[in-house]
Write a protein that holds these residues in place. Structure first.
Motif, PDB file in Angstrom:
ATOM      1  N   ASP A 167       0.920  -1.391  -0.046  1.00  0.00           N
ATOM      2  CA  ASP A 167      -0.041   0.103   0.039  1.00  0.00           C
ATOM      3  C   ASP A 167       0.913   1.230  -0.001  1.00  0.00           C
ATOM      4  OD1 ASP A 167      -1.963  -1.819   0.136  1.00  0.00           O
ATOM      5  OD2 ASP A 167      -2.706  -1.075   1.906  1.00  0.00           O
ATOM      6  N   TYR A 185       4.907 -10.774  -4.186  1.00  0.00           N
ATOM      7  CA  TYR A 185       3.446 -11.463  -4.357  1.00  0.00           C
ATOM      8  C   TYR A 185       4.079 -12.912  -4.636  1.00  0.00           C
ATOM      9  CZ  TYR A 185      -0.893 -12.589  -6.185  1.00  0.00           C
ATOM     10  OH  TYR A 185      -2.489 -13.060  -6.031  1.00  0.00           O
ATOM     11  N   GLN A 190      -0.209 -12.364  -0.009  1.00  0.00           N
ATOM     12  CA  GLN A 190      -1.213 -12.024  -0.652  1.00  0.00           C
ATOM     13  C   GLN A 190      -1.692 -10.696  -0.936  1.00  0.00           C
ATOM     14  OE1 GLN A 190      -4.096 -15.269  -0.795  1.00  0.00           O
ATOM     15  NE2 GLN A 190      -2.800 -16.774  -0.385  1.00  0.00           N
ATOM     16  N   SER A 191      -1.174  -9.909   0.237  1.00  0.00           N
ATOM     17  CA  SER A 191      -1.428  -8.517   0.546  1.00  0.00           C
ATOM     18  C   SER A 191      -1.676  -7.696  -0.516  1.00  0.00           C
ATOM     19  CB  SER A 191      -0.796  -7.919   1.620  1.00  0.00           C
ATOM     20  OG  SER A 191       0.523  -7.606   1.265  1.00  0.00           O
ATOM     21  N   GLU A 193      -3.279  -8.220  -3.270  1.00  0.00           N
ATOM     22  CA  GLU A 193      -4.713  -8.269  -3.874  1.00  0.00           C
ATOM     23  C   GLU A 193      -5.377  -7.434  -3.543  1.00  0.00           C
ATOM     24  OE1 GLU A 193      -5.918 -12.242  -3.418  1.00  0.00           O
ATOM     25  OE2 GLU A 193      -3.976 -13.180  -4.273  1.00  0.00           O
ATOM     26  N   ARG A 194      -5.518  -6.743  -2.331  1.00  0.00           N
ATOM     27  CA  ARG A 194      -6.421  -5.928  -1.579  1.00  0.00           C
ATOM     28  C   ARG A 194      -6.570  -4.634  -2.048  1.00  0.00           C
ATOM     29  NH1 ARG A 194      -4.874  -8.768   3.154  1.00  0.00           N
ATOM     30  NH2 ARG A 194      -3.112  -7.175   3.828  1.00  0.00           N
ATOM     31  N   LYS A 195      -5.588  -3.920  -2.273  1.00  0.00           N
ATOM     32  CA  LYS A 195      -5.421  -2.442  -2.903  1.00  0.00           C
ATOM     33  C   LYS A 195      -4.752  -2.422  -4.305  1.00  0.00           C
ATOM     34  CE  LYS A 195      -6.966  -0.300   1.463  1.00  0.00           C
ATOM     35  NZ  LYS A 195      -6.427   0.457   2.532  1.00  0.00           N
ATOM     36  N   GLN A 275      -3.641 -13.615 -11.426  1.00  0.00           N
ATOM     37  CA  GLN A 275      -4.354 -12.178 -11.288  1.00  0.00           C
ATOM     38  C   GLN A 275      -3.843 -11.389 -12.644  1.00  0.00           C
ATOM     39  OE1 GLN A 275      -5.418 -10.396  -8.654  1.00  0.00           O
ATOM     40  NE2 GLN A 275      -5.350 -12.439  -7.280  1.00  0.00           N
ATOM     41  N   ARG A 312      -5.568 -19.526  -0.880  1.00  0.00           N
ATOM     42  CA  ARG A 312      -6.125 -18.185  -0.115  1.00  0.00           C
ATOM     43  C   ARG A 312      -6.061 -18.472   1.406  1.00  0.00           C
ATOM     44  NH1 ARG A 312     -10.534 -17.085  -3.745  1.00  0.00           N
ATOM     45  NH2 ARG A 312      -9.528 -16.314  -5.228  1.00  0.00           N
ATOM     46  N   ASP A 317       1.252 -14.235   7.365  1.00  0.00           N
ATOM     47  CA  ASP A 317       1.556 -12.581   7.702  1.00  0.00           C
ATOM     48  C   ASP A 317       3.036 -12.706   8.462  1.00  0.00           C
ATOM     49  OD1 ASP A 317       1.845  -9.897   8.056  1.00  0.00           O
ATOM     50  OD2 ASP A 317       0.404  -9.829   9.432  1.00  0.00           O
TER      51      ASP A 317
END
Ligand SMILES: NC(=O)c1ccc[n+]([C@@H]2O[C@H](COP(=O)([O-])OP(=O)(O)OC[C@H]3O[C@@H](n4cnc5c(N)ncnc54)[C@H](OP(=O)(O)O)[C@@H]3O)[C@@H](O)[C@H]2O)c1
Length: 322
Positions: A167, A185, A190-191, A193-195, A275, A312, A317
């Motif tokens: 982010d 990635y 997988q973070s 993917e969120r934003k 993706q 998933r 983390d």
């Protein structure tokens, strides 16, 4: 090989690119220049046309090998490199101003060194090797990128995002002044993917997915008996209890998927390529065997929804770079 557009650039690059950190010869031990060159050349025969290197990888050694291969290749190979932070601090630290990390003159000088190491007239993609969102309003990086593009020494510009901080690039993407981002990635992280991925897709920003095999853990080859020589970056990354943690996570992943470890690298690469936002995934691969296996992955297509649902559940983390 399958090809994808690198964001809004006109470059079509292979869905699998070549991660050239491991061939720098200093931070990844083992392997030889001869073996690395053979692997890279074989990957190119198999359709790979994008290489990610950096001035910092073996203080220009990786760029030197990449340049040799690119100049000899009979086809167009696109090269991305990186400007190392002037203060030599990875990742970028909060509170340290851009004047200490990427001053304007330094950005130009560093690019000249890379051009020389690579032996080319122009770099297809120049990246800042770290990024700190506190620099967003500063002039240095804007002027540096603008001049590099104006002079033709660089065709496209981007950043390599700090480890596990996808982010931190969102605001920069919104400036419209960069063409690409490079981010960790993989099945464990997988973070993005969120934003990051939705924004990159919406703004036409190329995404280079790095460390797809989590520095080797997603090959299934690491357990408590794995030894890395002192001085190898992985001796630190997998230090202490981490090899056990990795083994347990990978065993659980394989159980859930119902596959053998030998299938894992391909699944890990296809996970990234499932993706749409990902332009290319760039595994390090210093052996012919790995180059051949990885270049074959895109043709297998995206993973099924069922497999993705299993993966998933295996997001993990943590930050082993600390
Ligand atoms: N801050 C940054 O900008 C940054 C940081 C890290 C990485 N990167 C970029 O991302 C690239 C990829 O990351 P990485 O090289 O660090 O790690 P990685 O791609 O996650 O893992 C590389 C490891 O996986 C092994 N491997 C590759 N394909 C395999 C296969 N099919 N089967 C079994 N093992 C396989 C490699 O072995 P061999 O090499 O022995 O073949 C190597 O040990 C780097 O090379 C670099 O270009 C950028």
């Amino acid at each position: 090989m399958r090809y994808r557009k690198l964001g809004r650039t006109n470059i079509e690059i292979g869905a699998v690119g070549y991660g050239a950190w491991g061939i720098g010869g200093t931070q990844w031990l083992g392997g030889s220049d001869g073996e690395s060159l053979a692997a890279l050349r074989r990957a190119i025969e198999l359709g790979l046309n994008f290489i990610d290197t950096a001035l910092a990888y073996g203080a220009g050694h990786s760029e030197g090998l990449v340049g040799q291969v690119v100049r000899d290749a009979g086809s167009r190979i696109y090269v991305a490199t990186k400007i190392p932070p002037k203060n030599q601090l990875w990742p970028a630290r909060p509170g340290i101003g851009i004047e200490e990390v990427f001053p304007y003159d330094y950005m130009l000088r560093s690019t000249e060194r890379s051009l020389k190491n690579l032996g080319v007239e122009s770099i297809d993609l120049q990246q800042l090797h770290v990024w700190n969102p506190e620099w967003i309003g500063r002039d240095e990086w804007r002027r540096g990128f603008e001049e590099l593009k104006r002079s033709g020494k660089v065709q496209a510009v981007g950043i390599s995002i700090n480890d596990h901080q996808p982010d931190s690039a969102l605001e920069l993407i919104e400036t419209g002044l960069i063409d690409t981002v490079q981010t960790i990635y993989n099945i464990f992280d997988q973070s993005p993917e969120r934003k990051l991925f939705p924004l990159a897709l919406a703004r036409g920003i190329g995404v280079i997915a790095r460390v797809p095999l989590d520095e080797g853990s997603l090959t299934g080859a690491i357990d408590e008996h794995t030894h890395f020589a002192p001085g190898d970056f992985r001796a630190v990354y997998f230090a202490g209890d981490r090899k056990r943690q990795v083994r347990e996570h990978v065993e659980s992943l394989l159980r859930d998927l119902g596959v053998e470890a030998a299938s894992l690298p391909e699944i890990a690469l296809r996970f990234c390529l499932s993706q749409a936002a990902v332009s290319t995934v760039i595994p390090g691969m210093r052996s012919l065997r790995n180059a051949e296996a990885n270049c074959a992955a895109p043709a297998k297509g995206p993973l099924s929804e069922e497999t993705l649902a299993i993966l998933r559940r295996h997001a993990w983390d943590r930050n082993f770079y600390d």
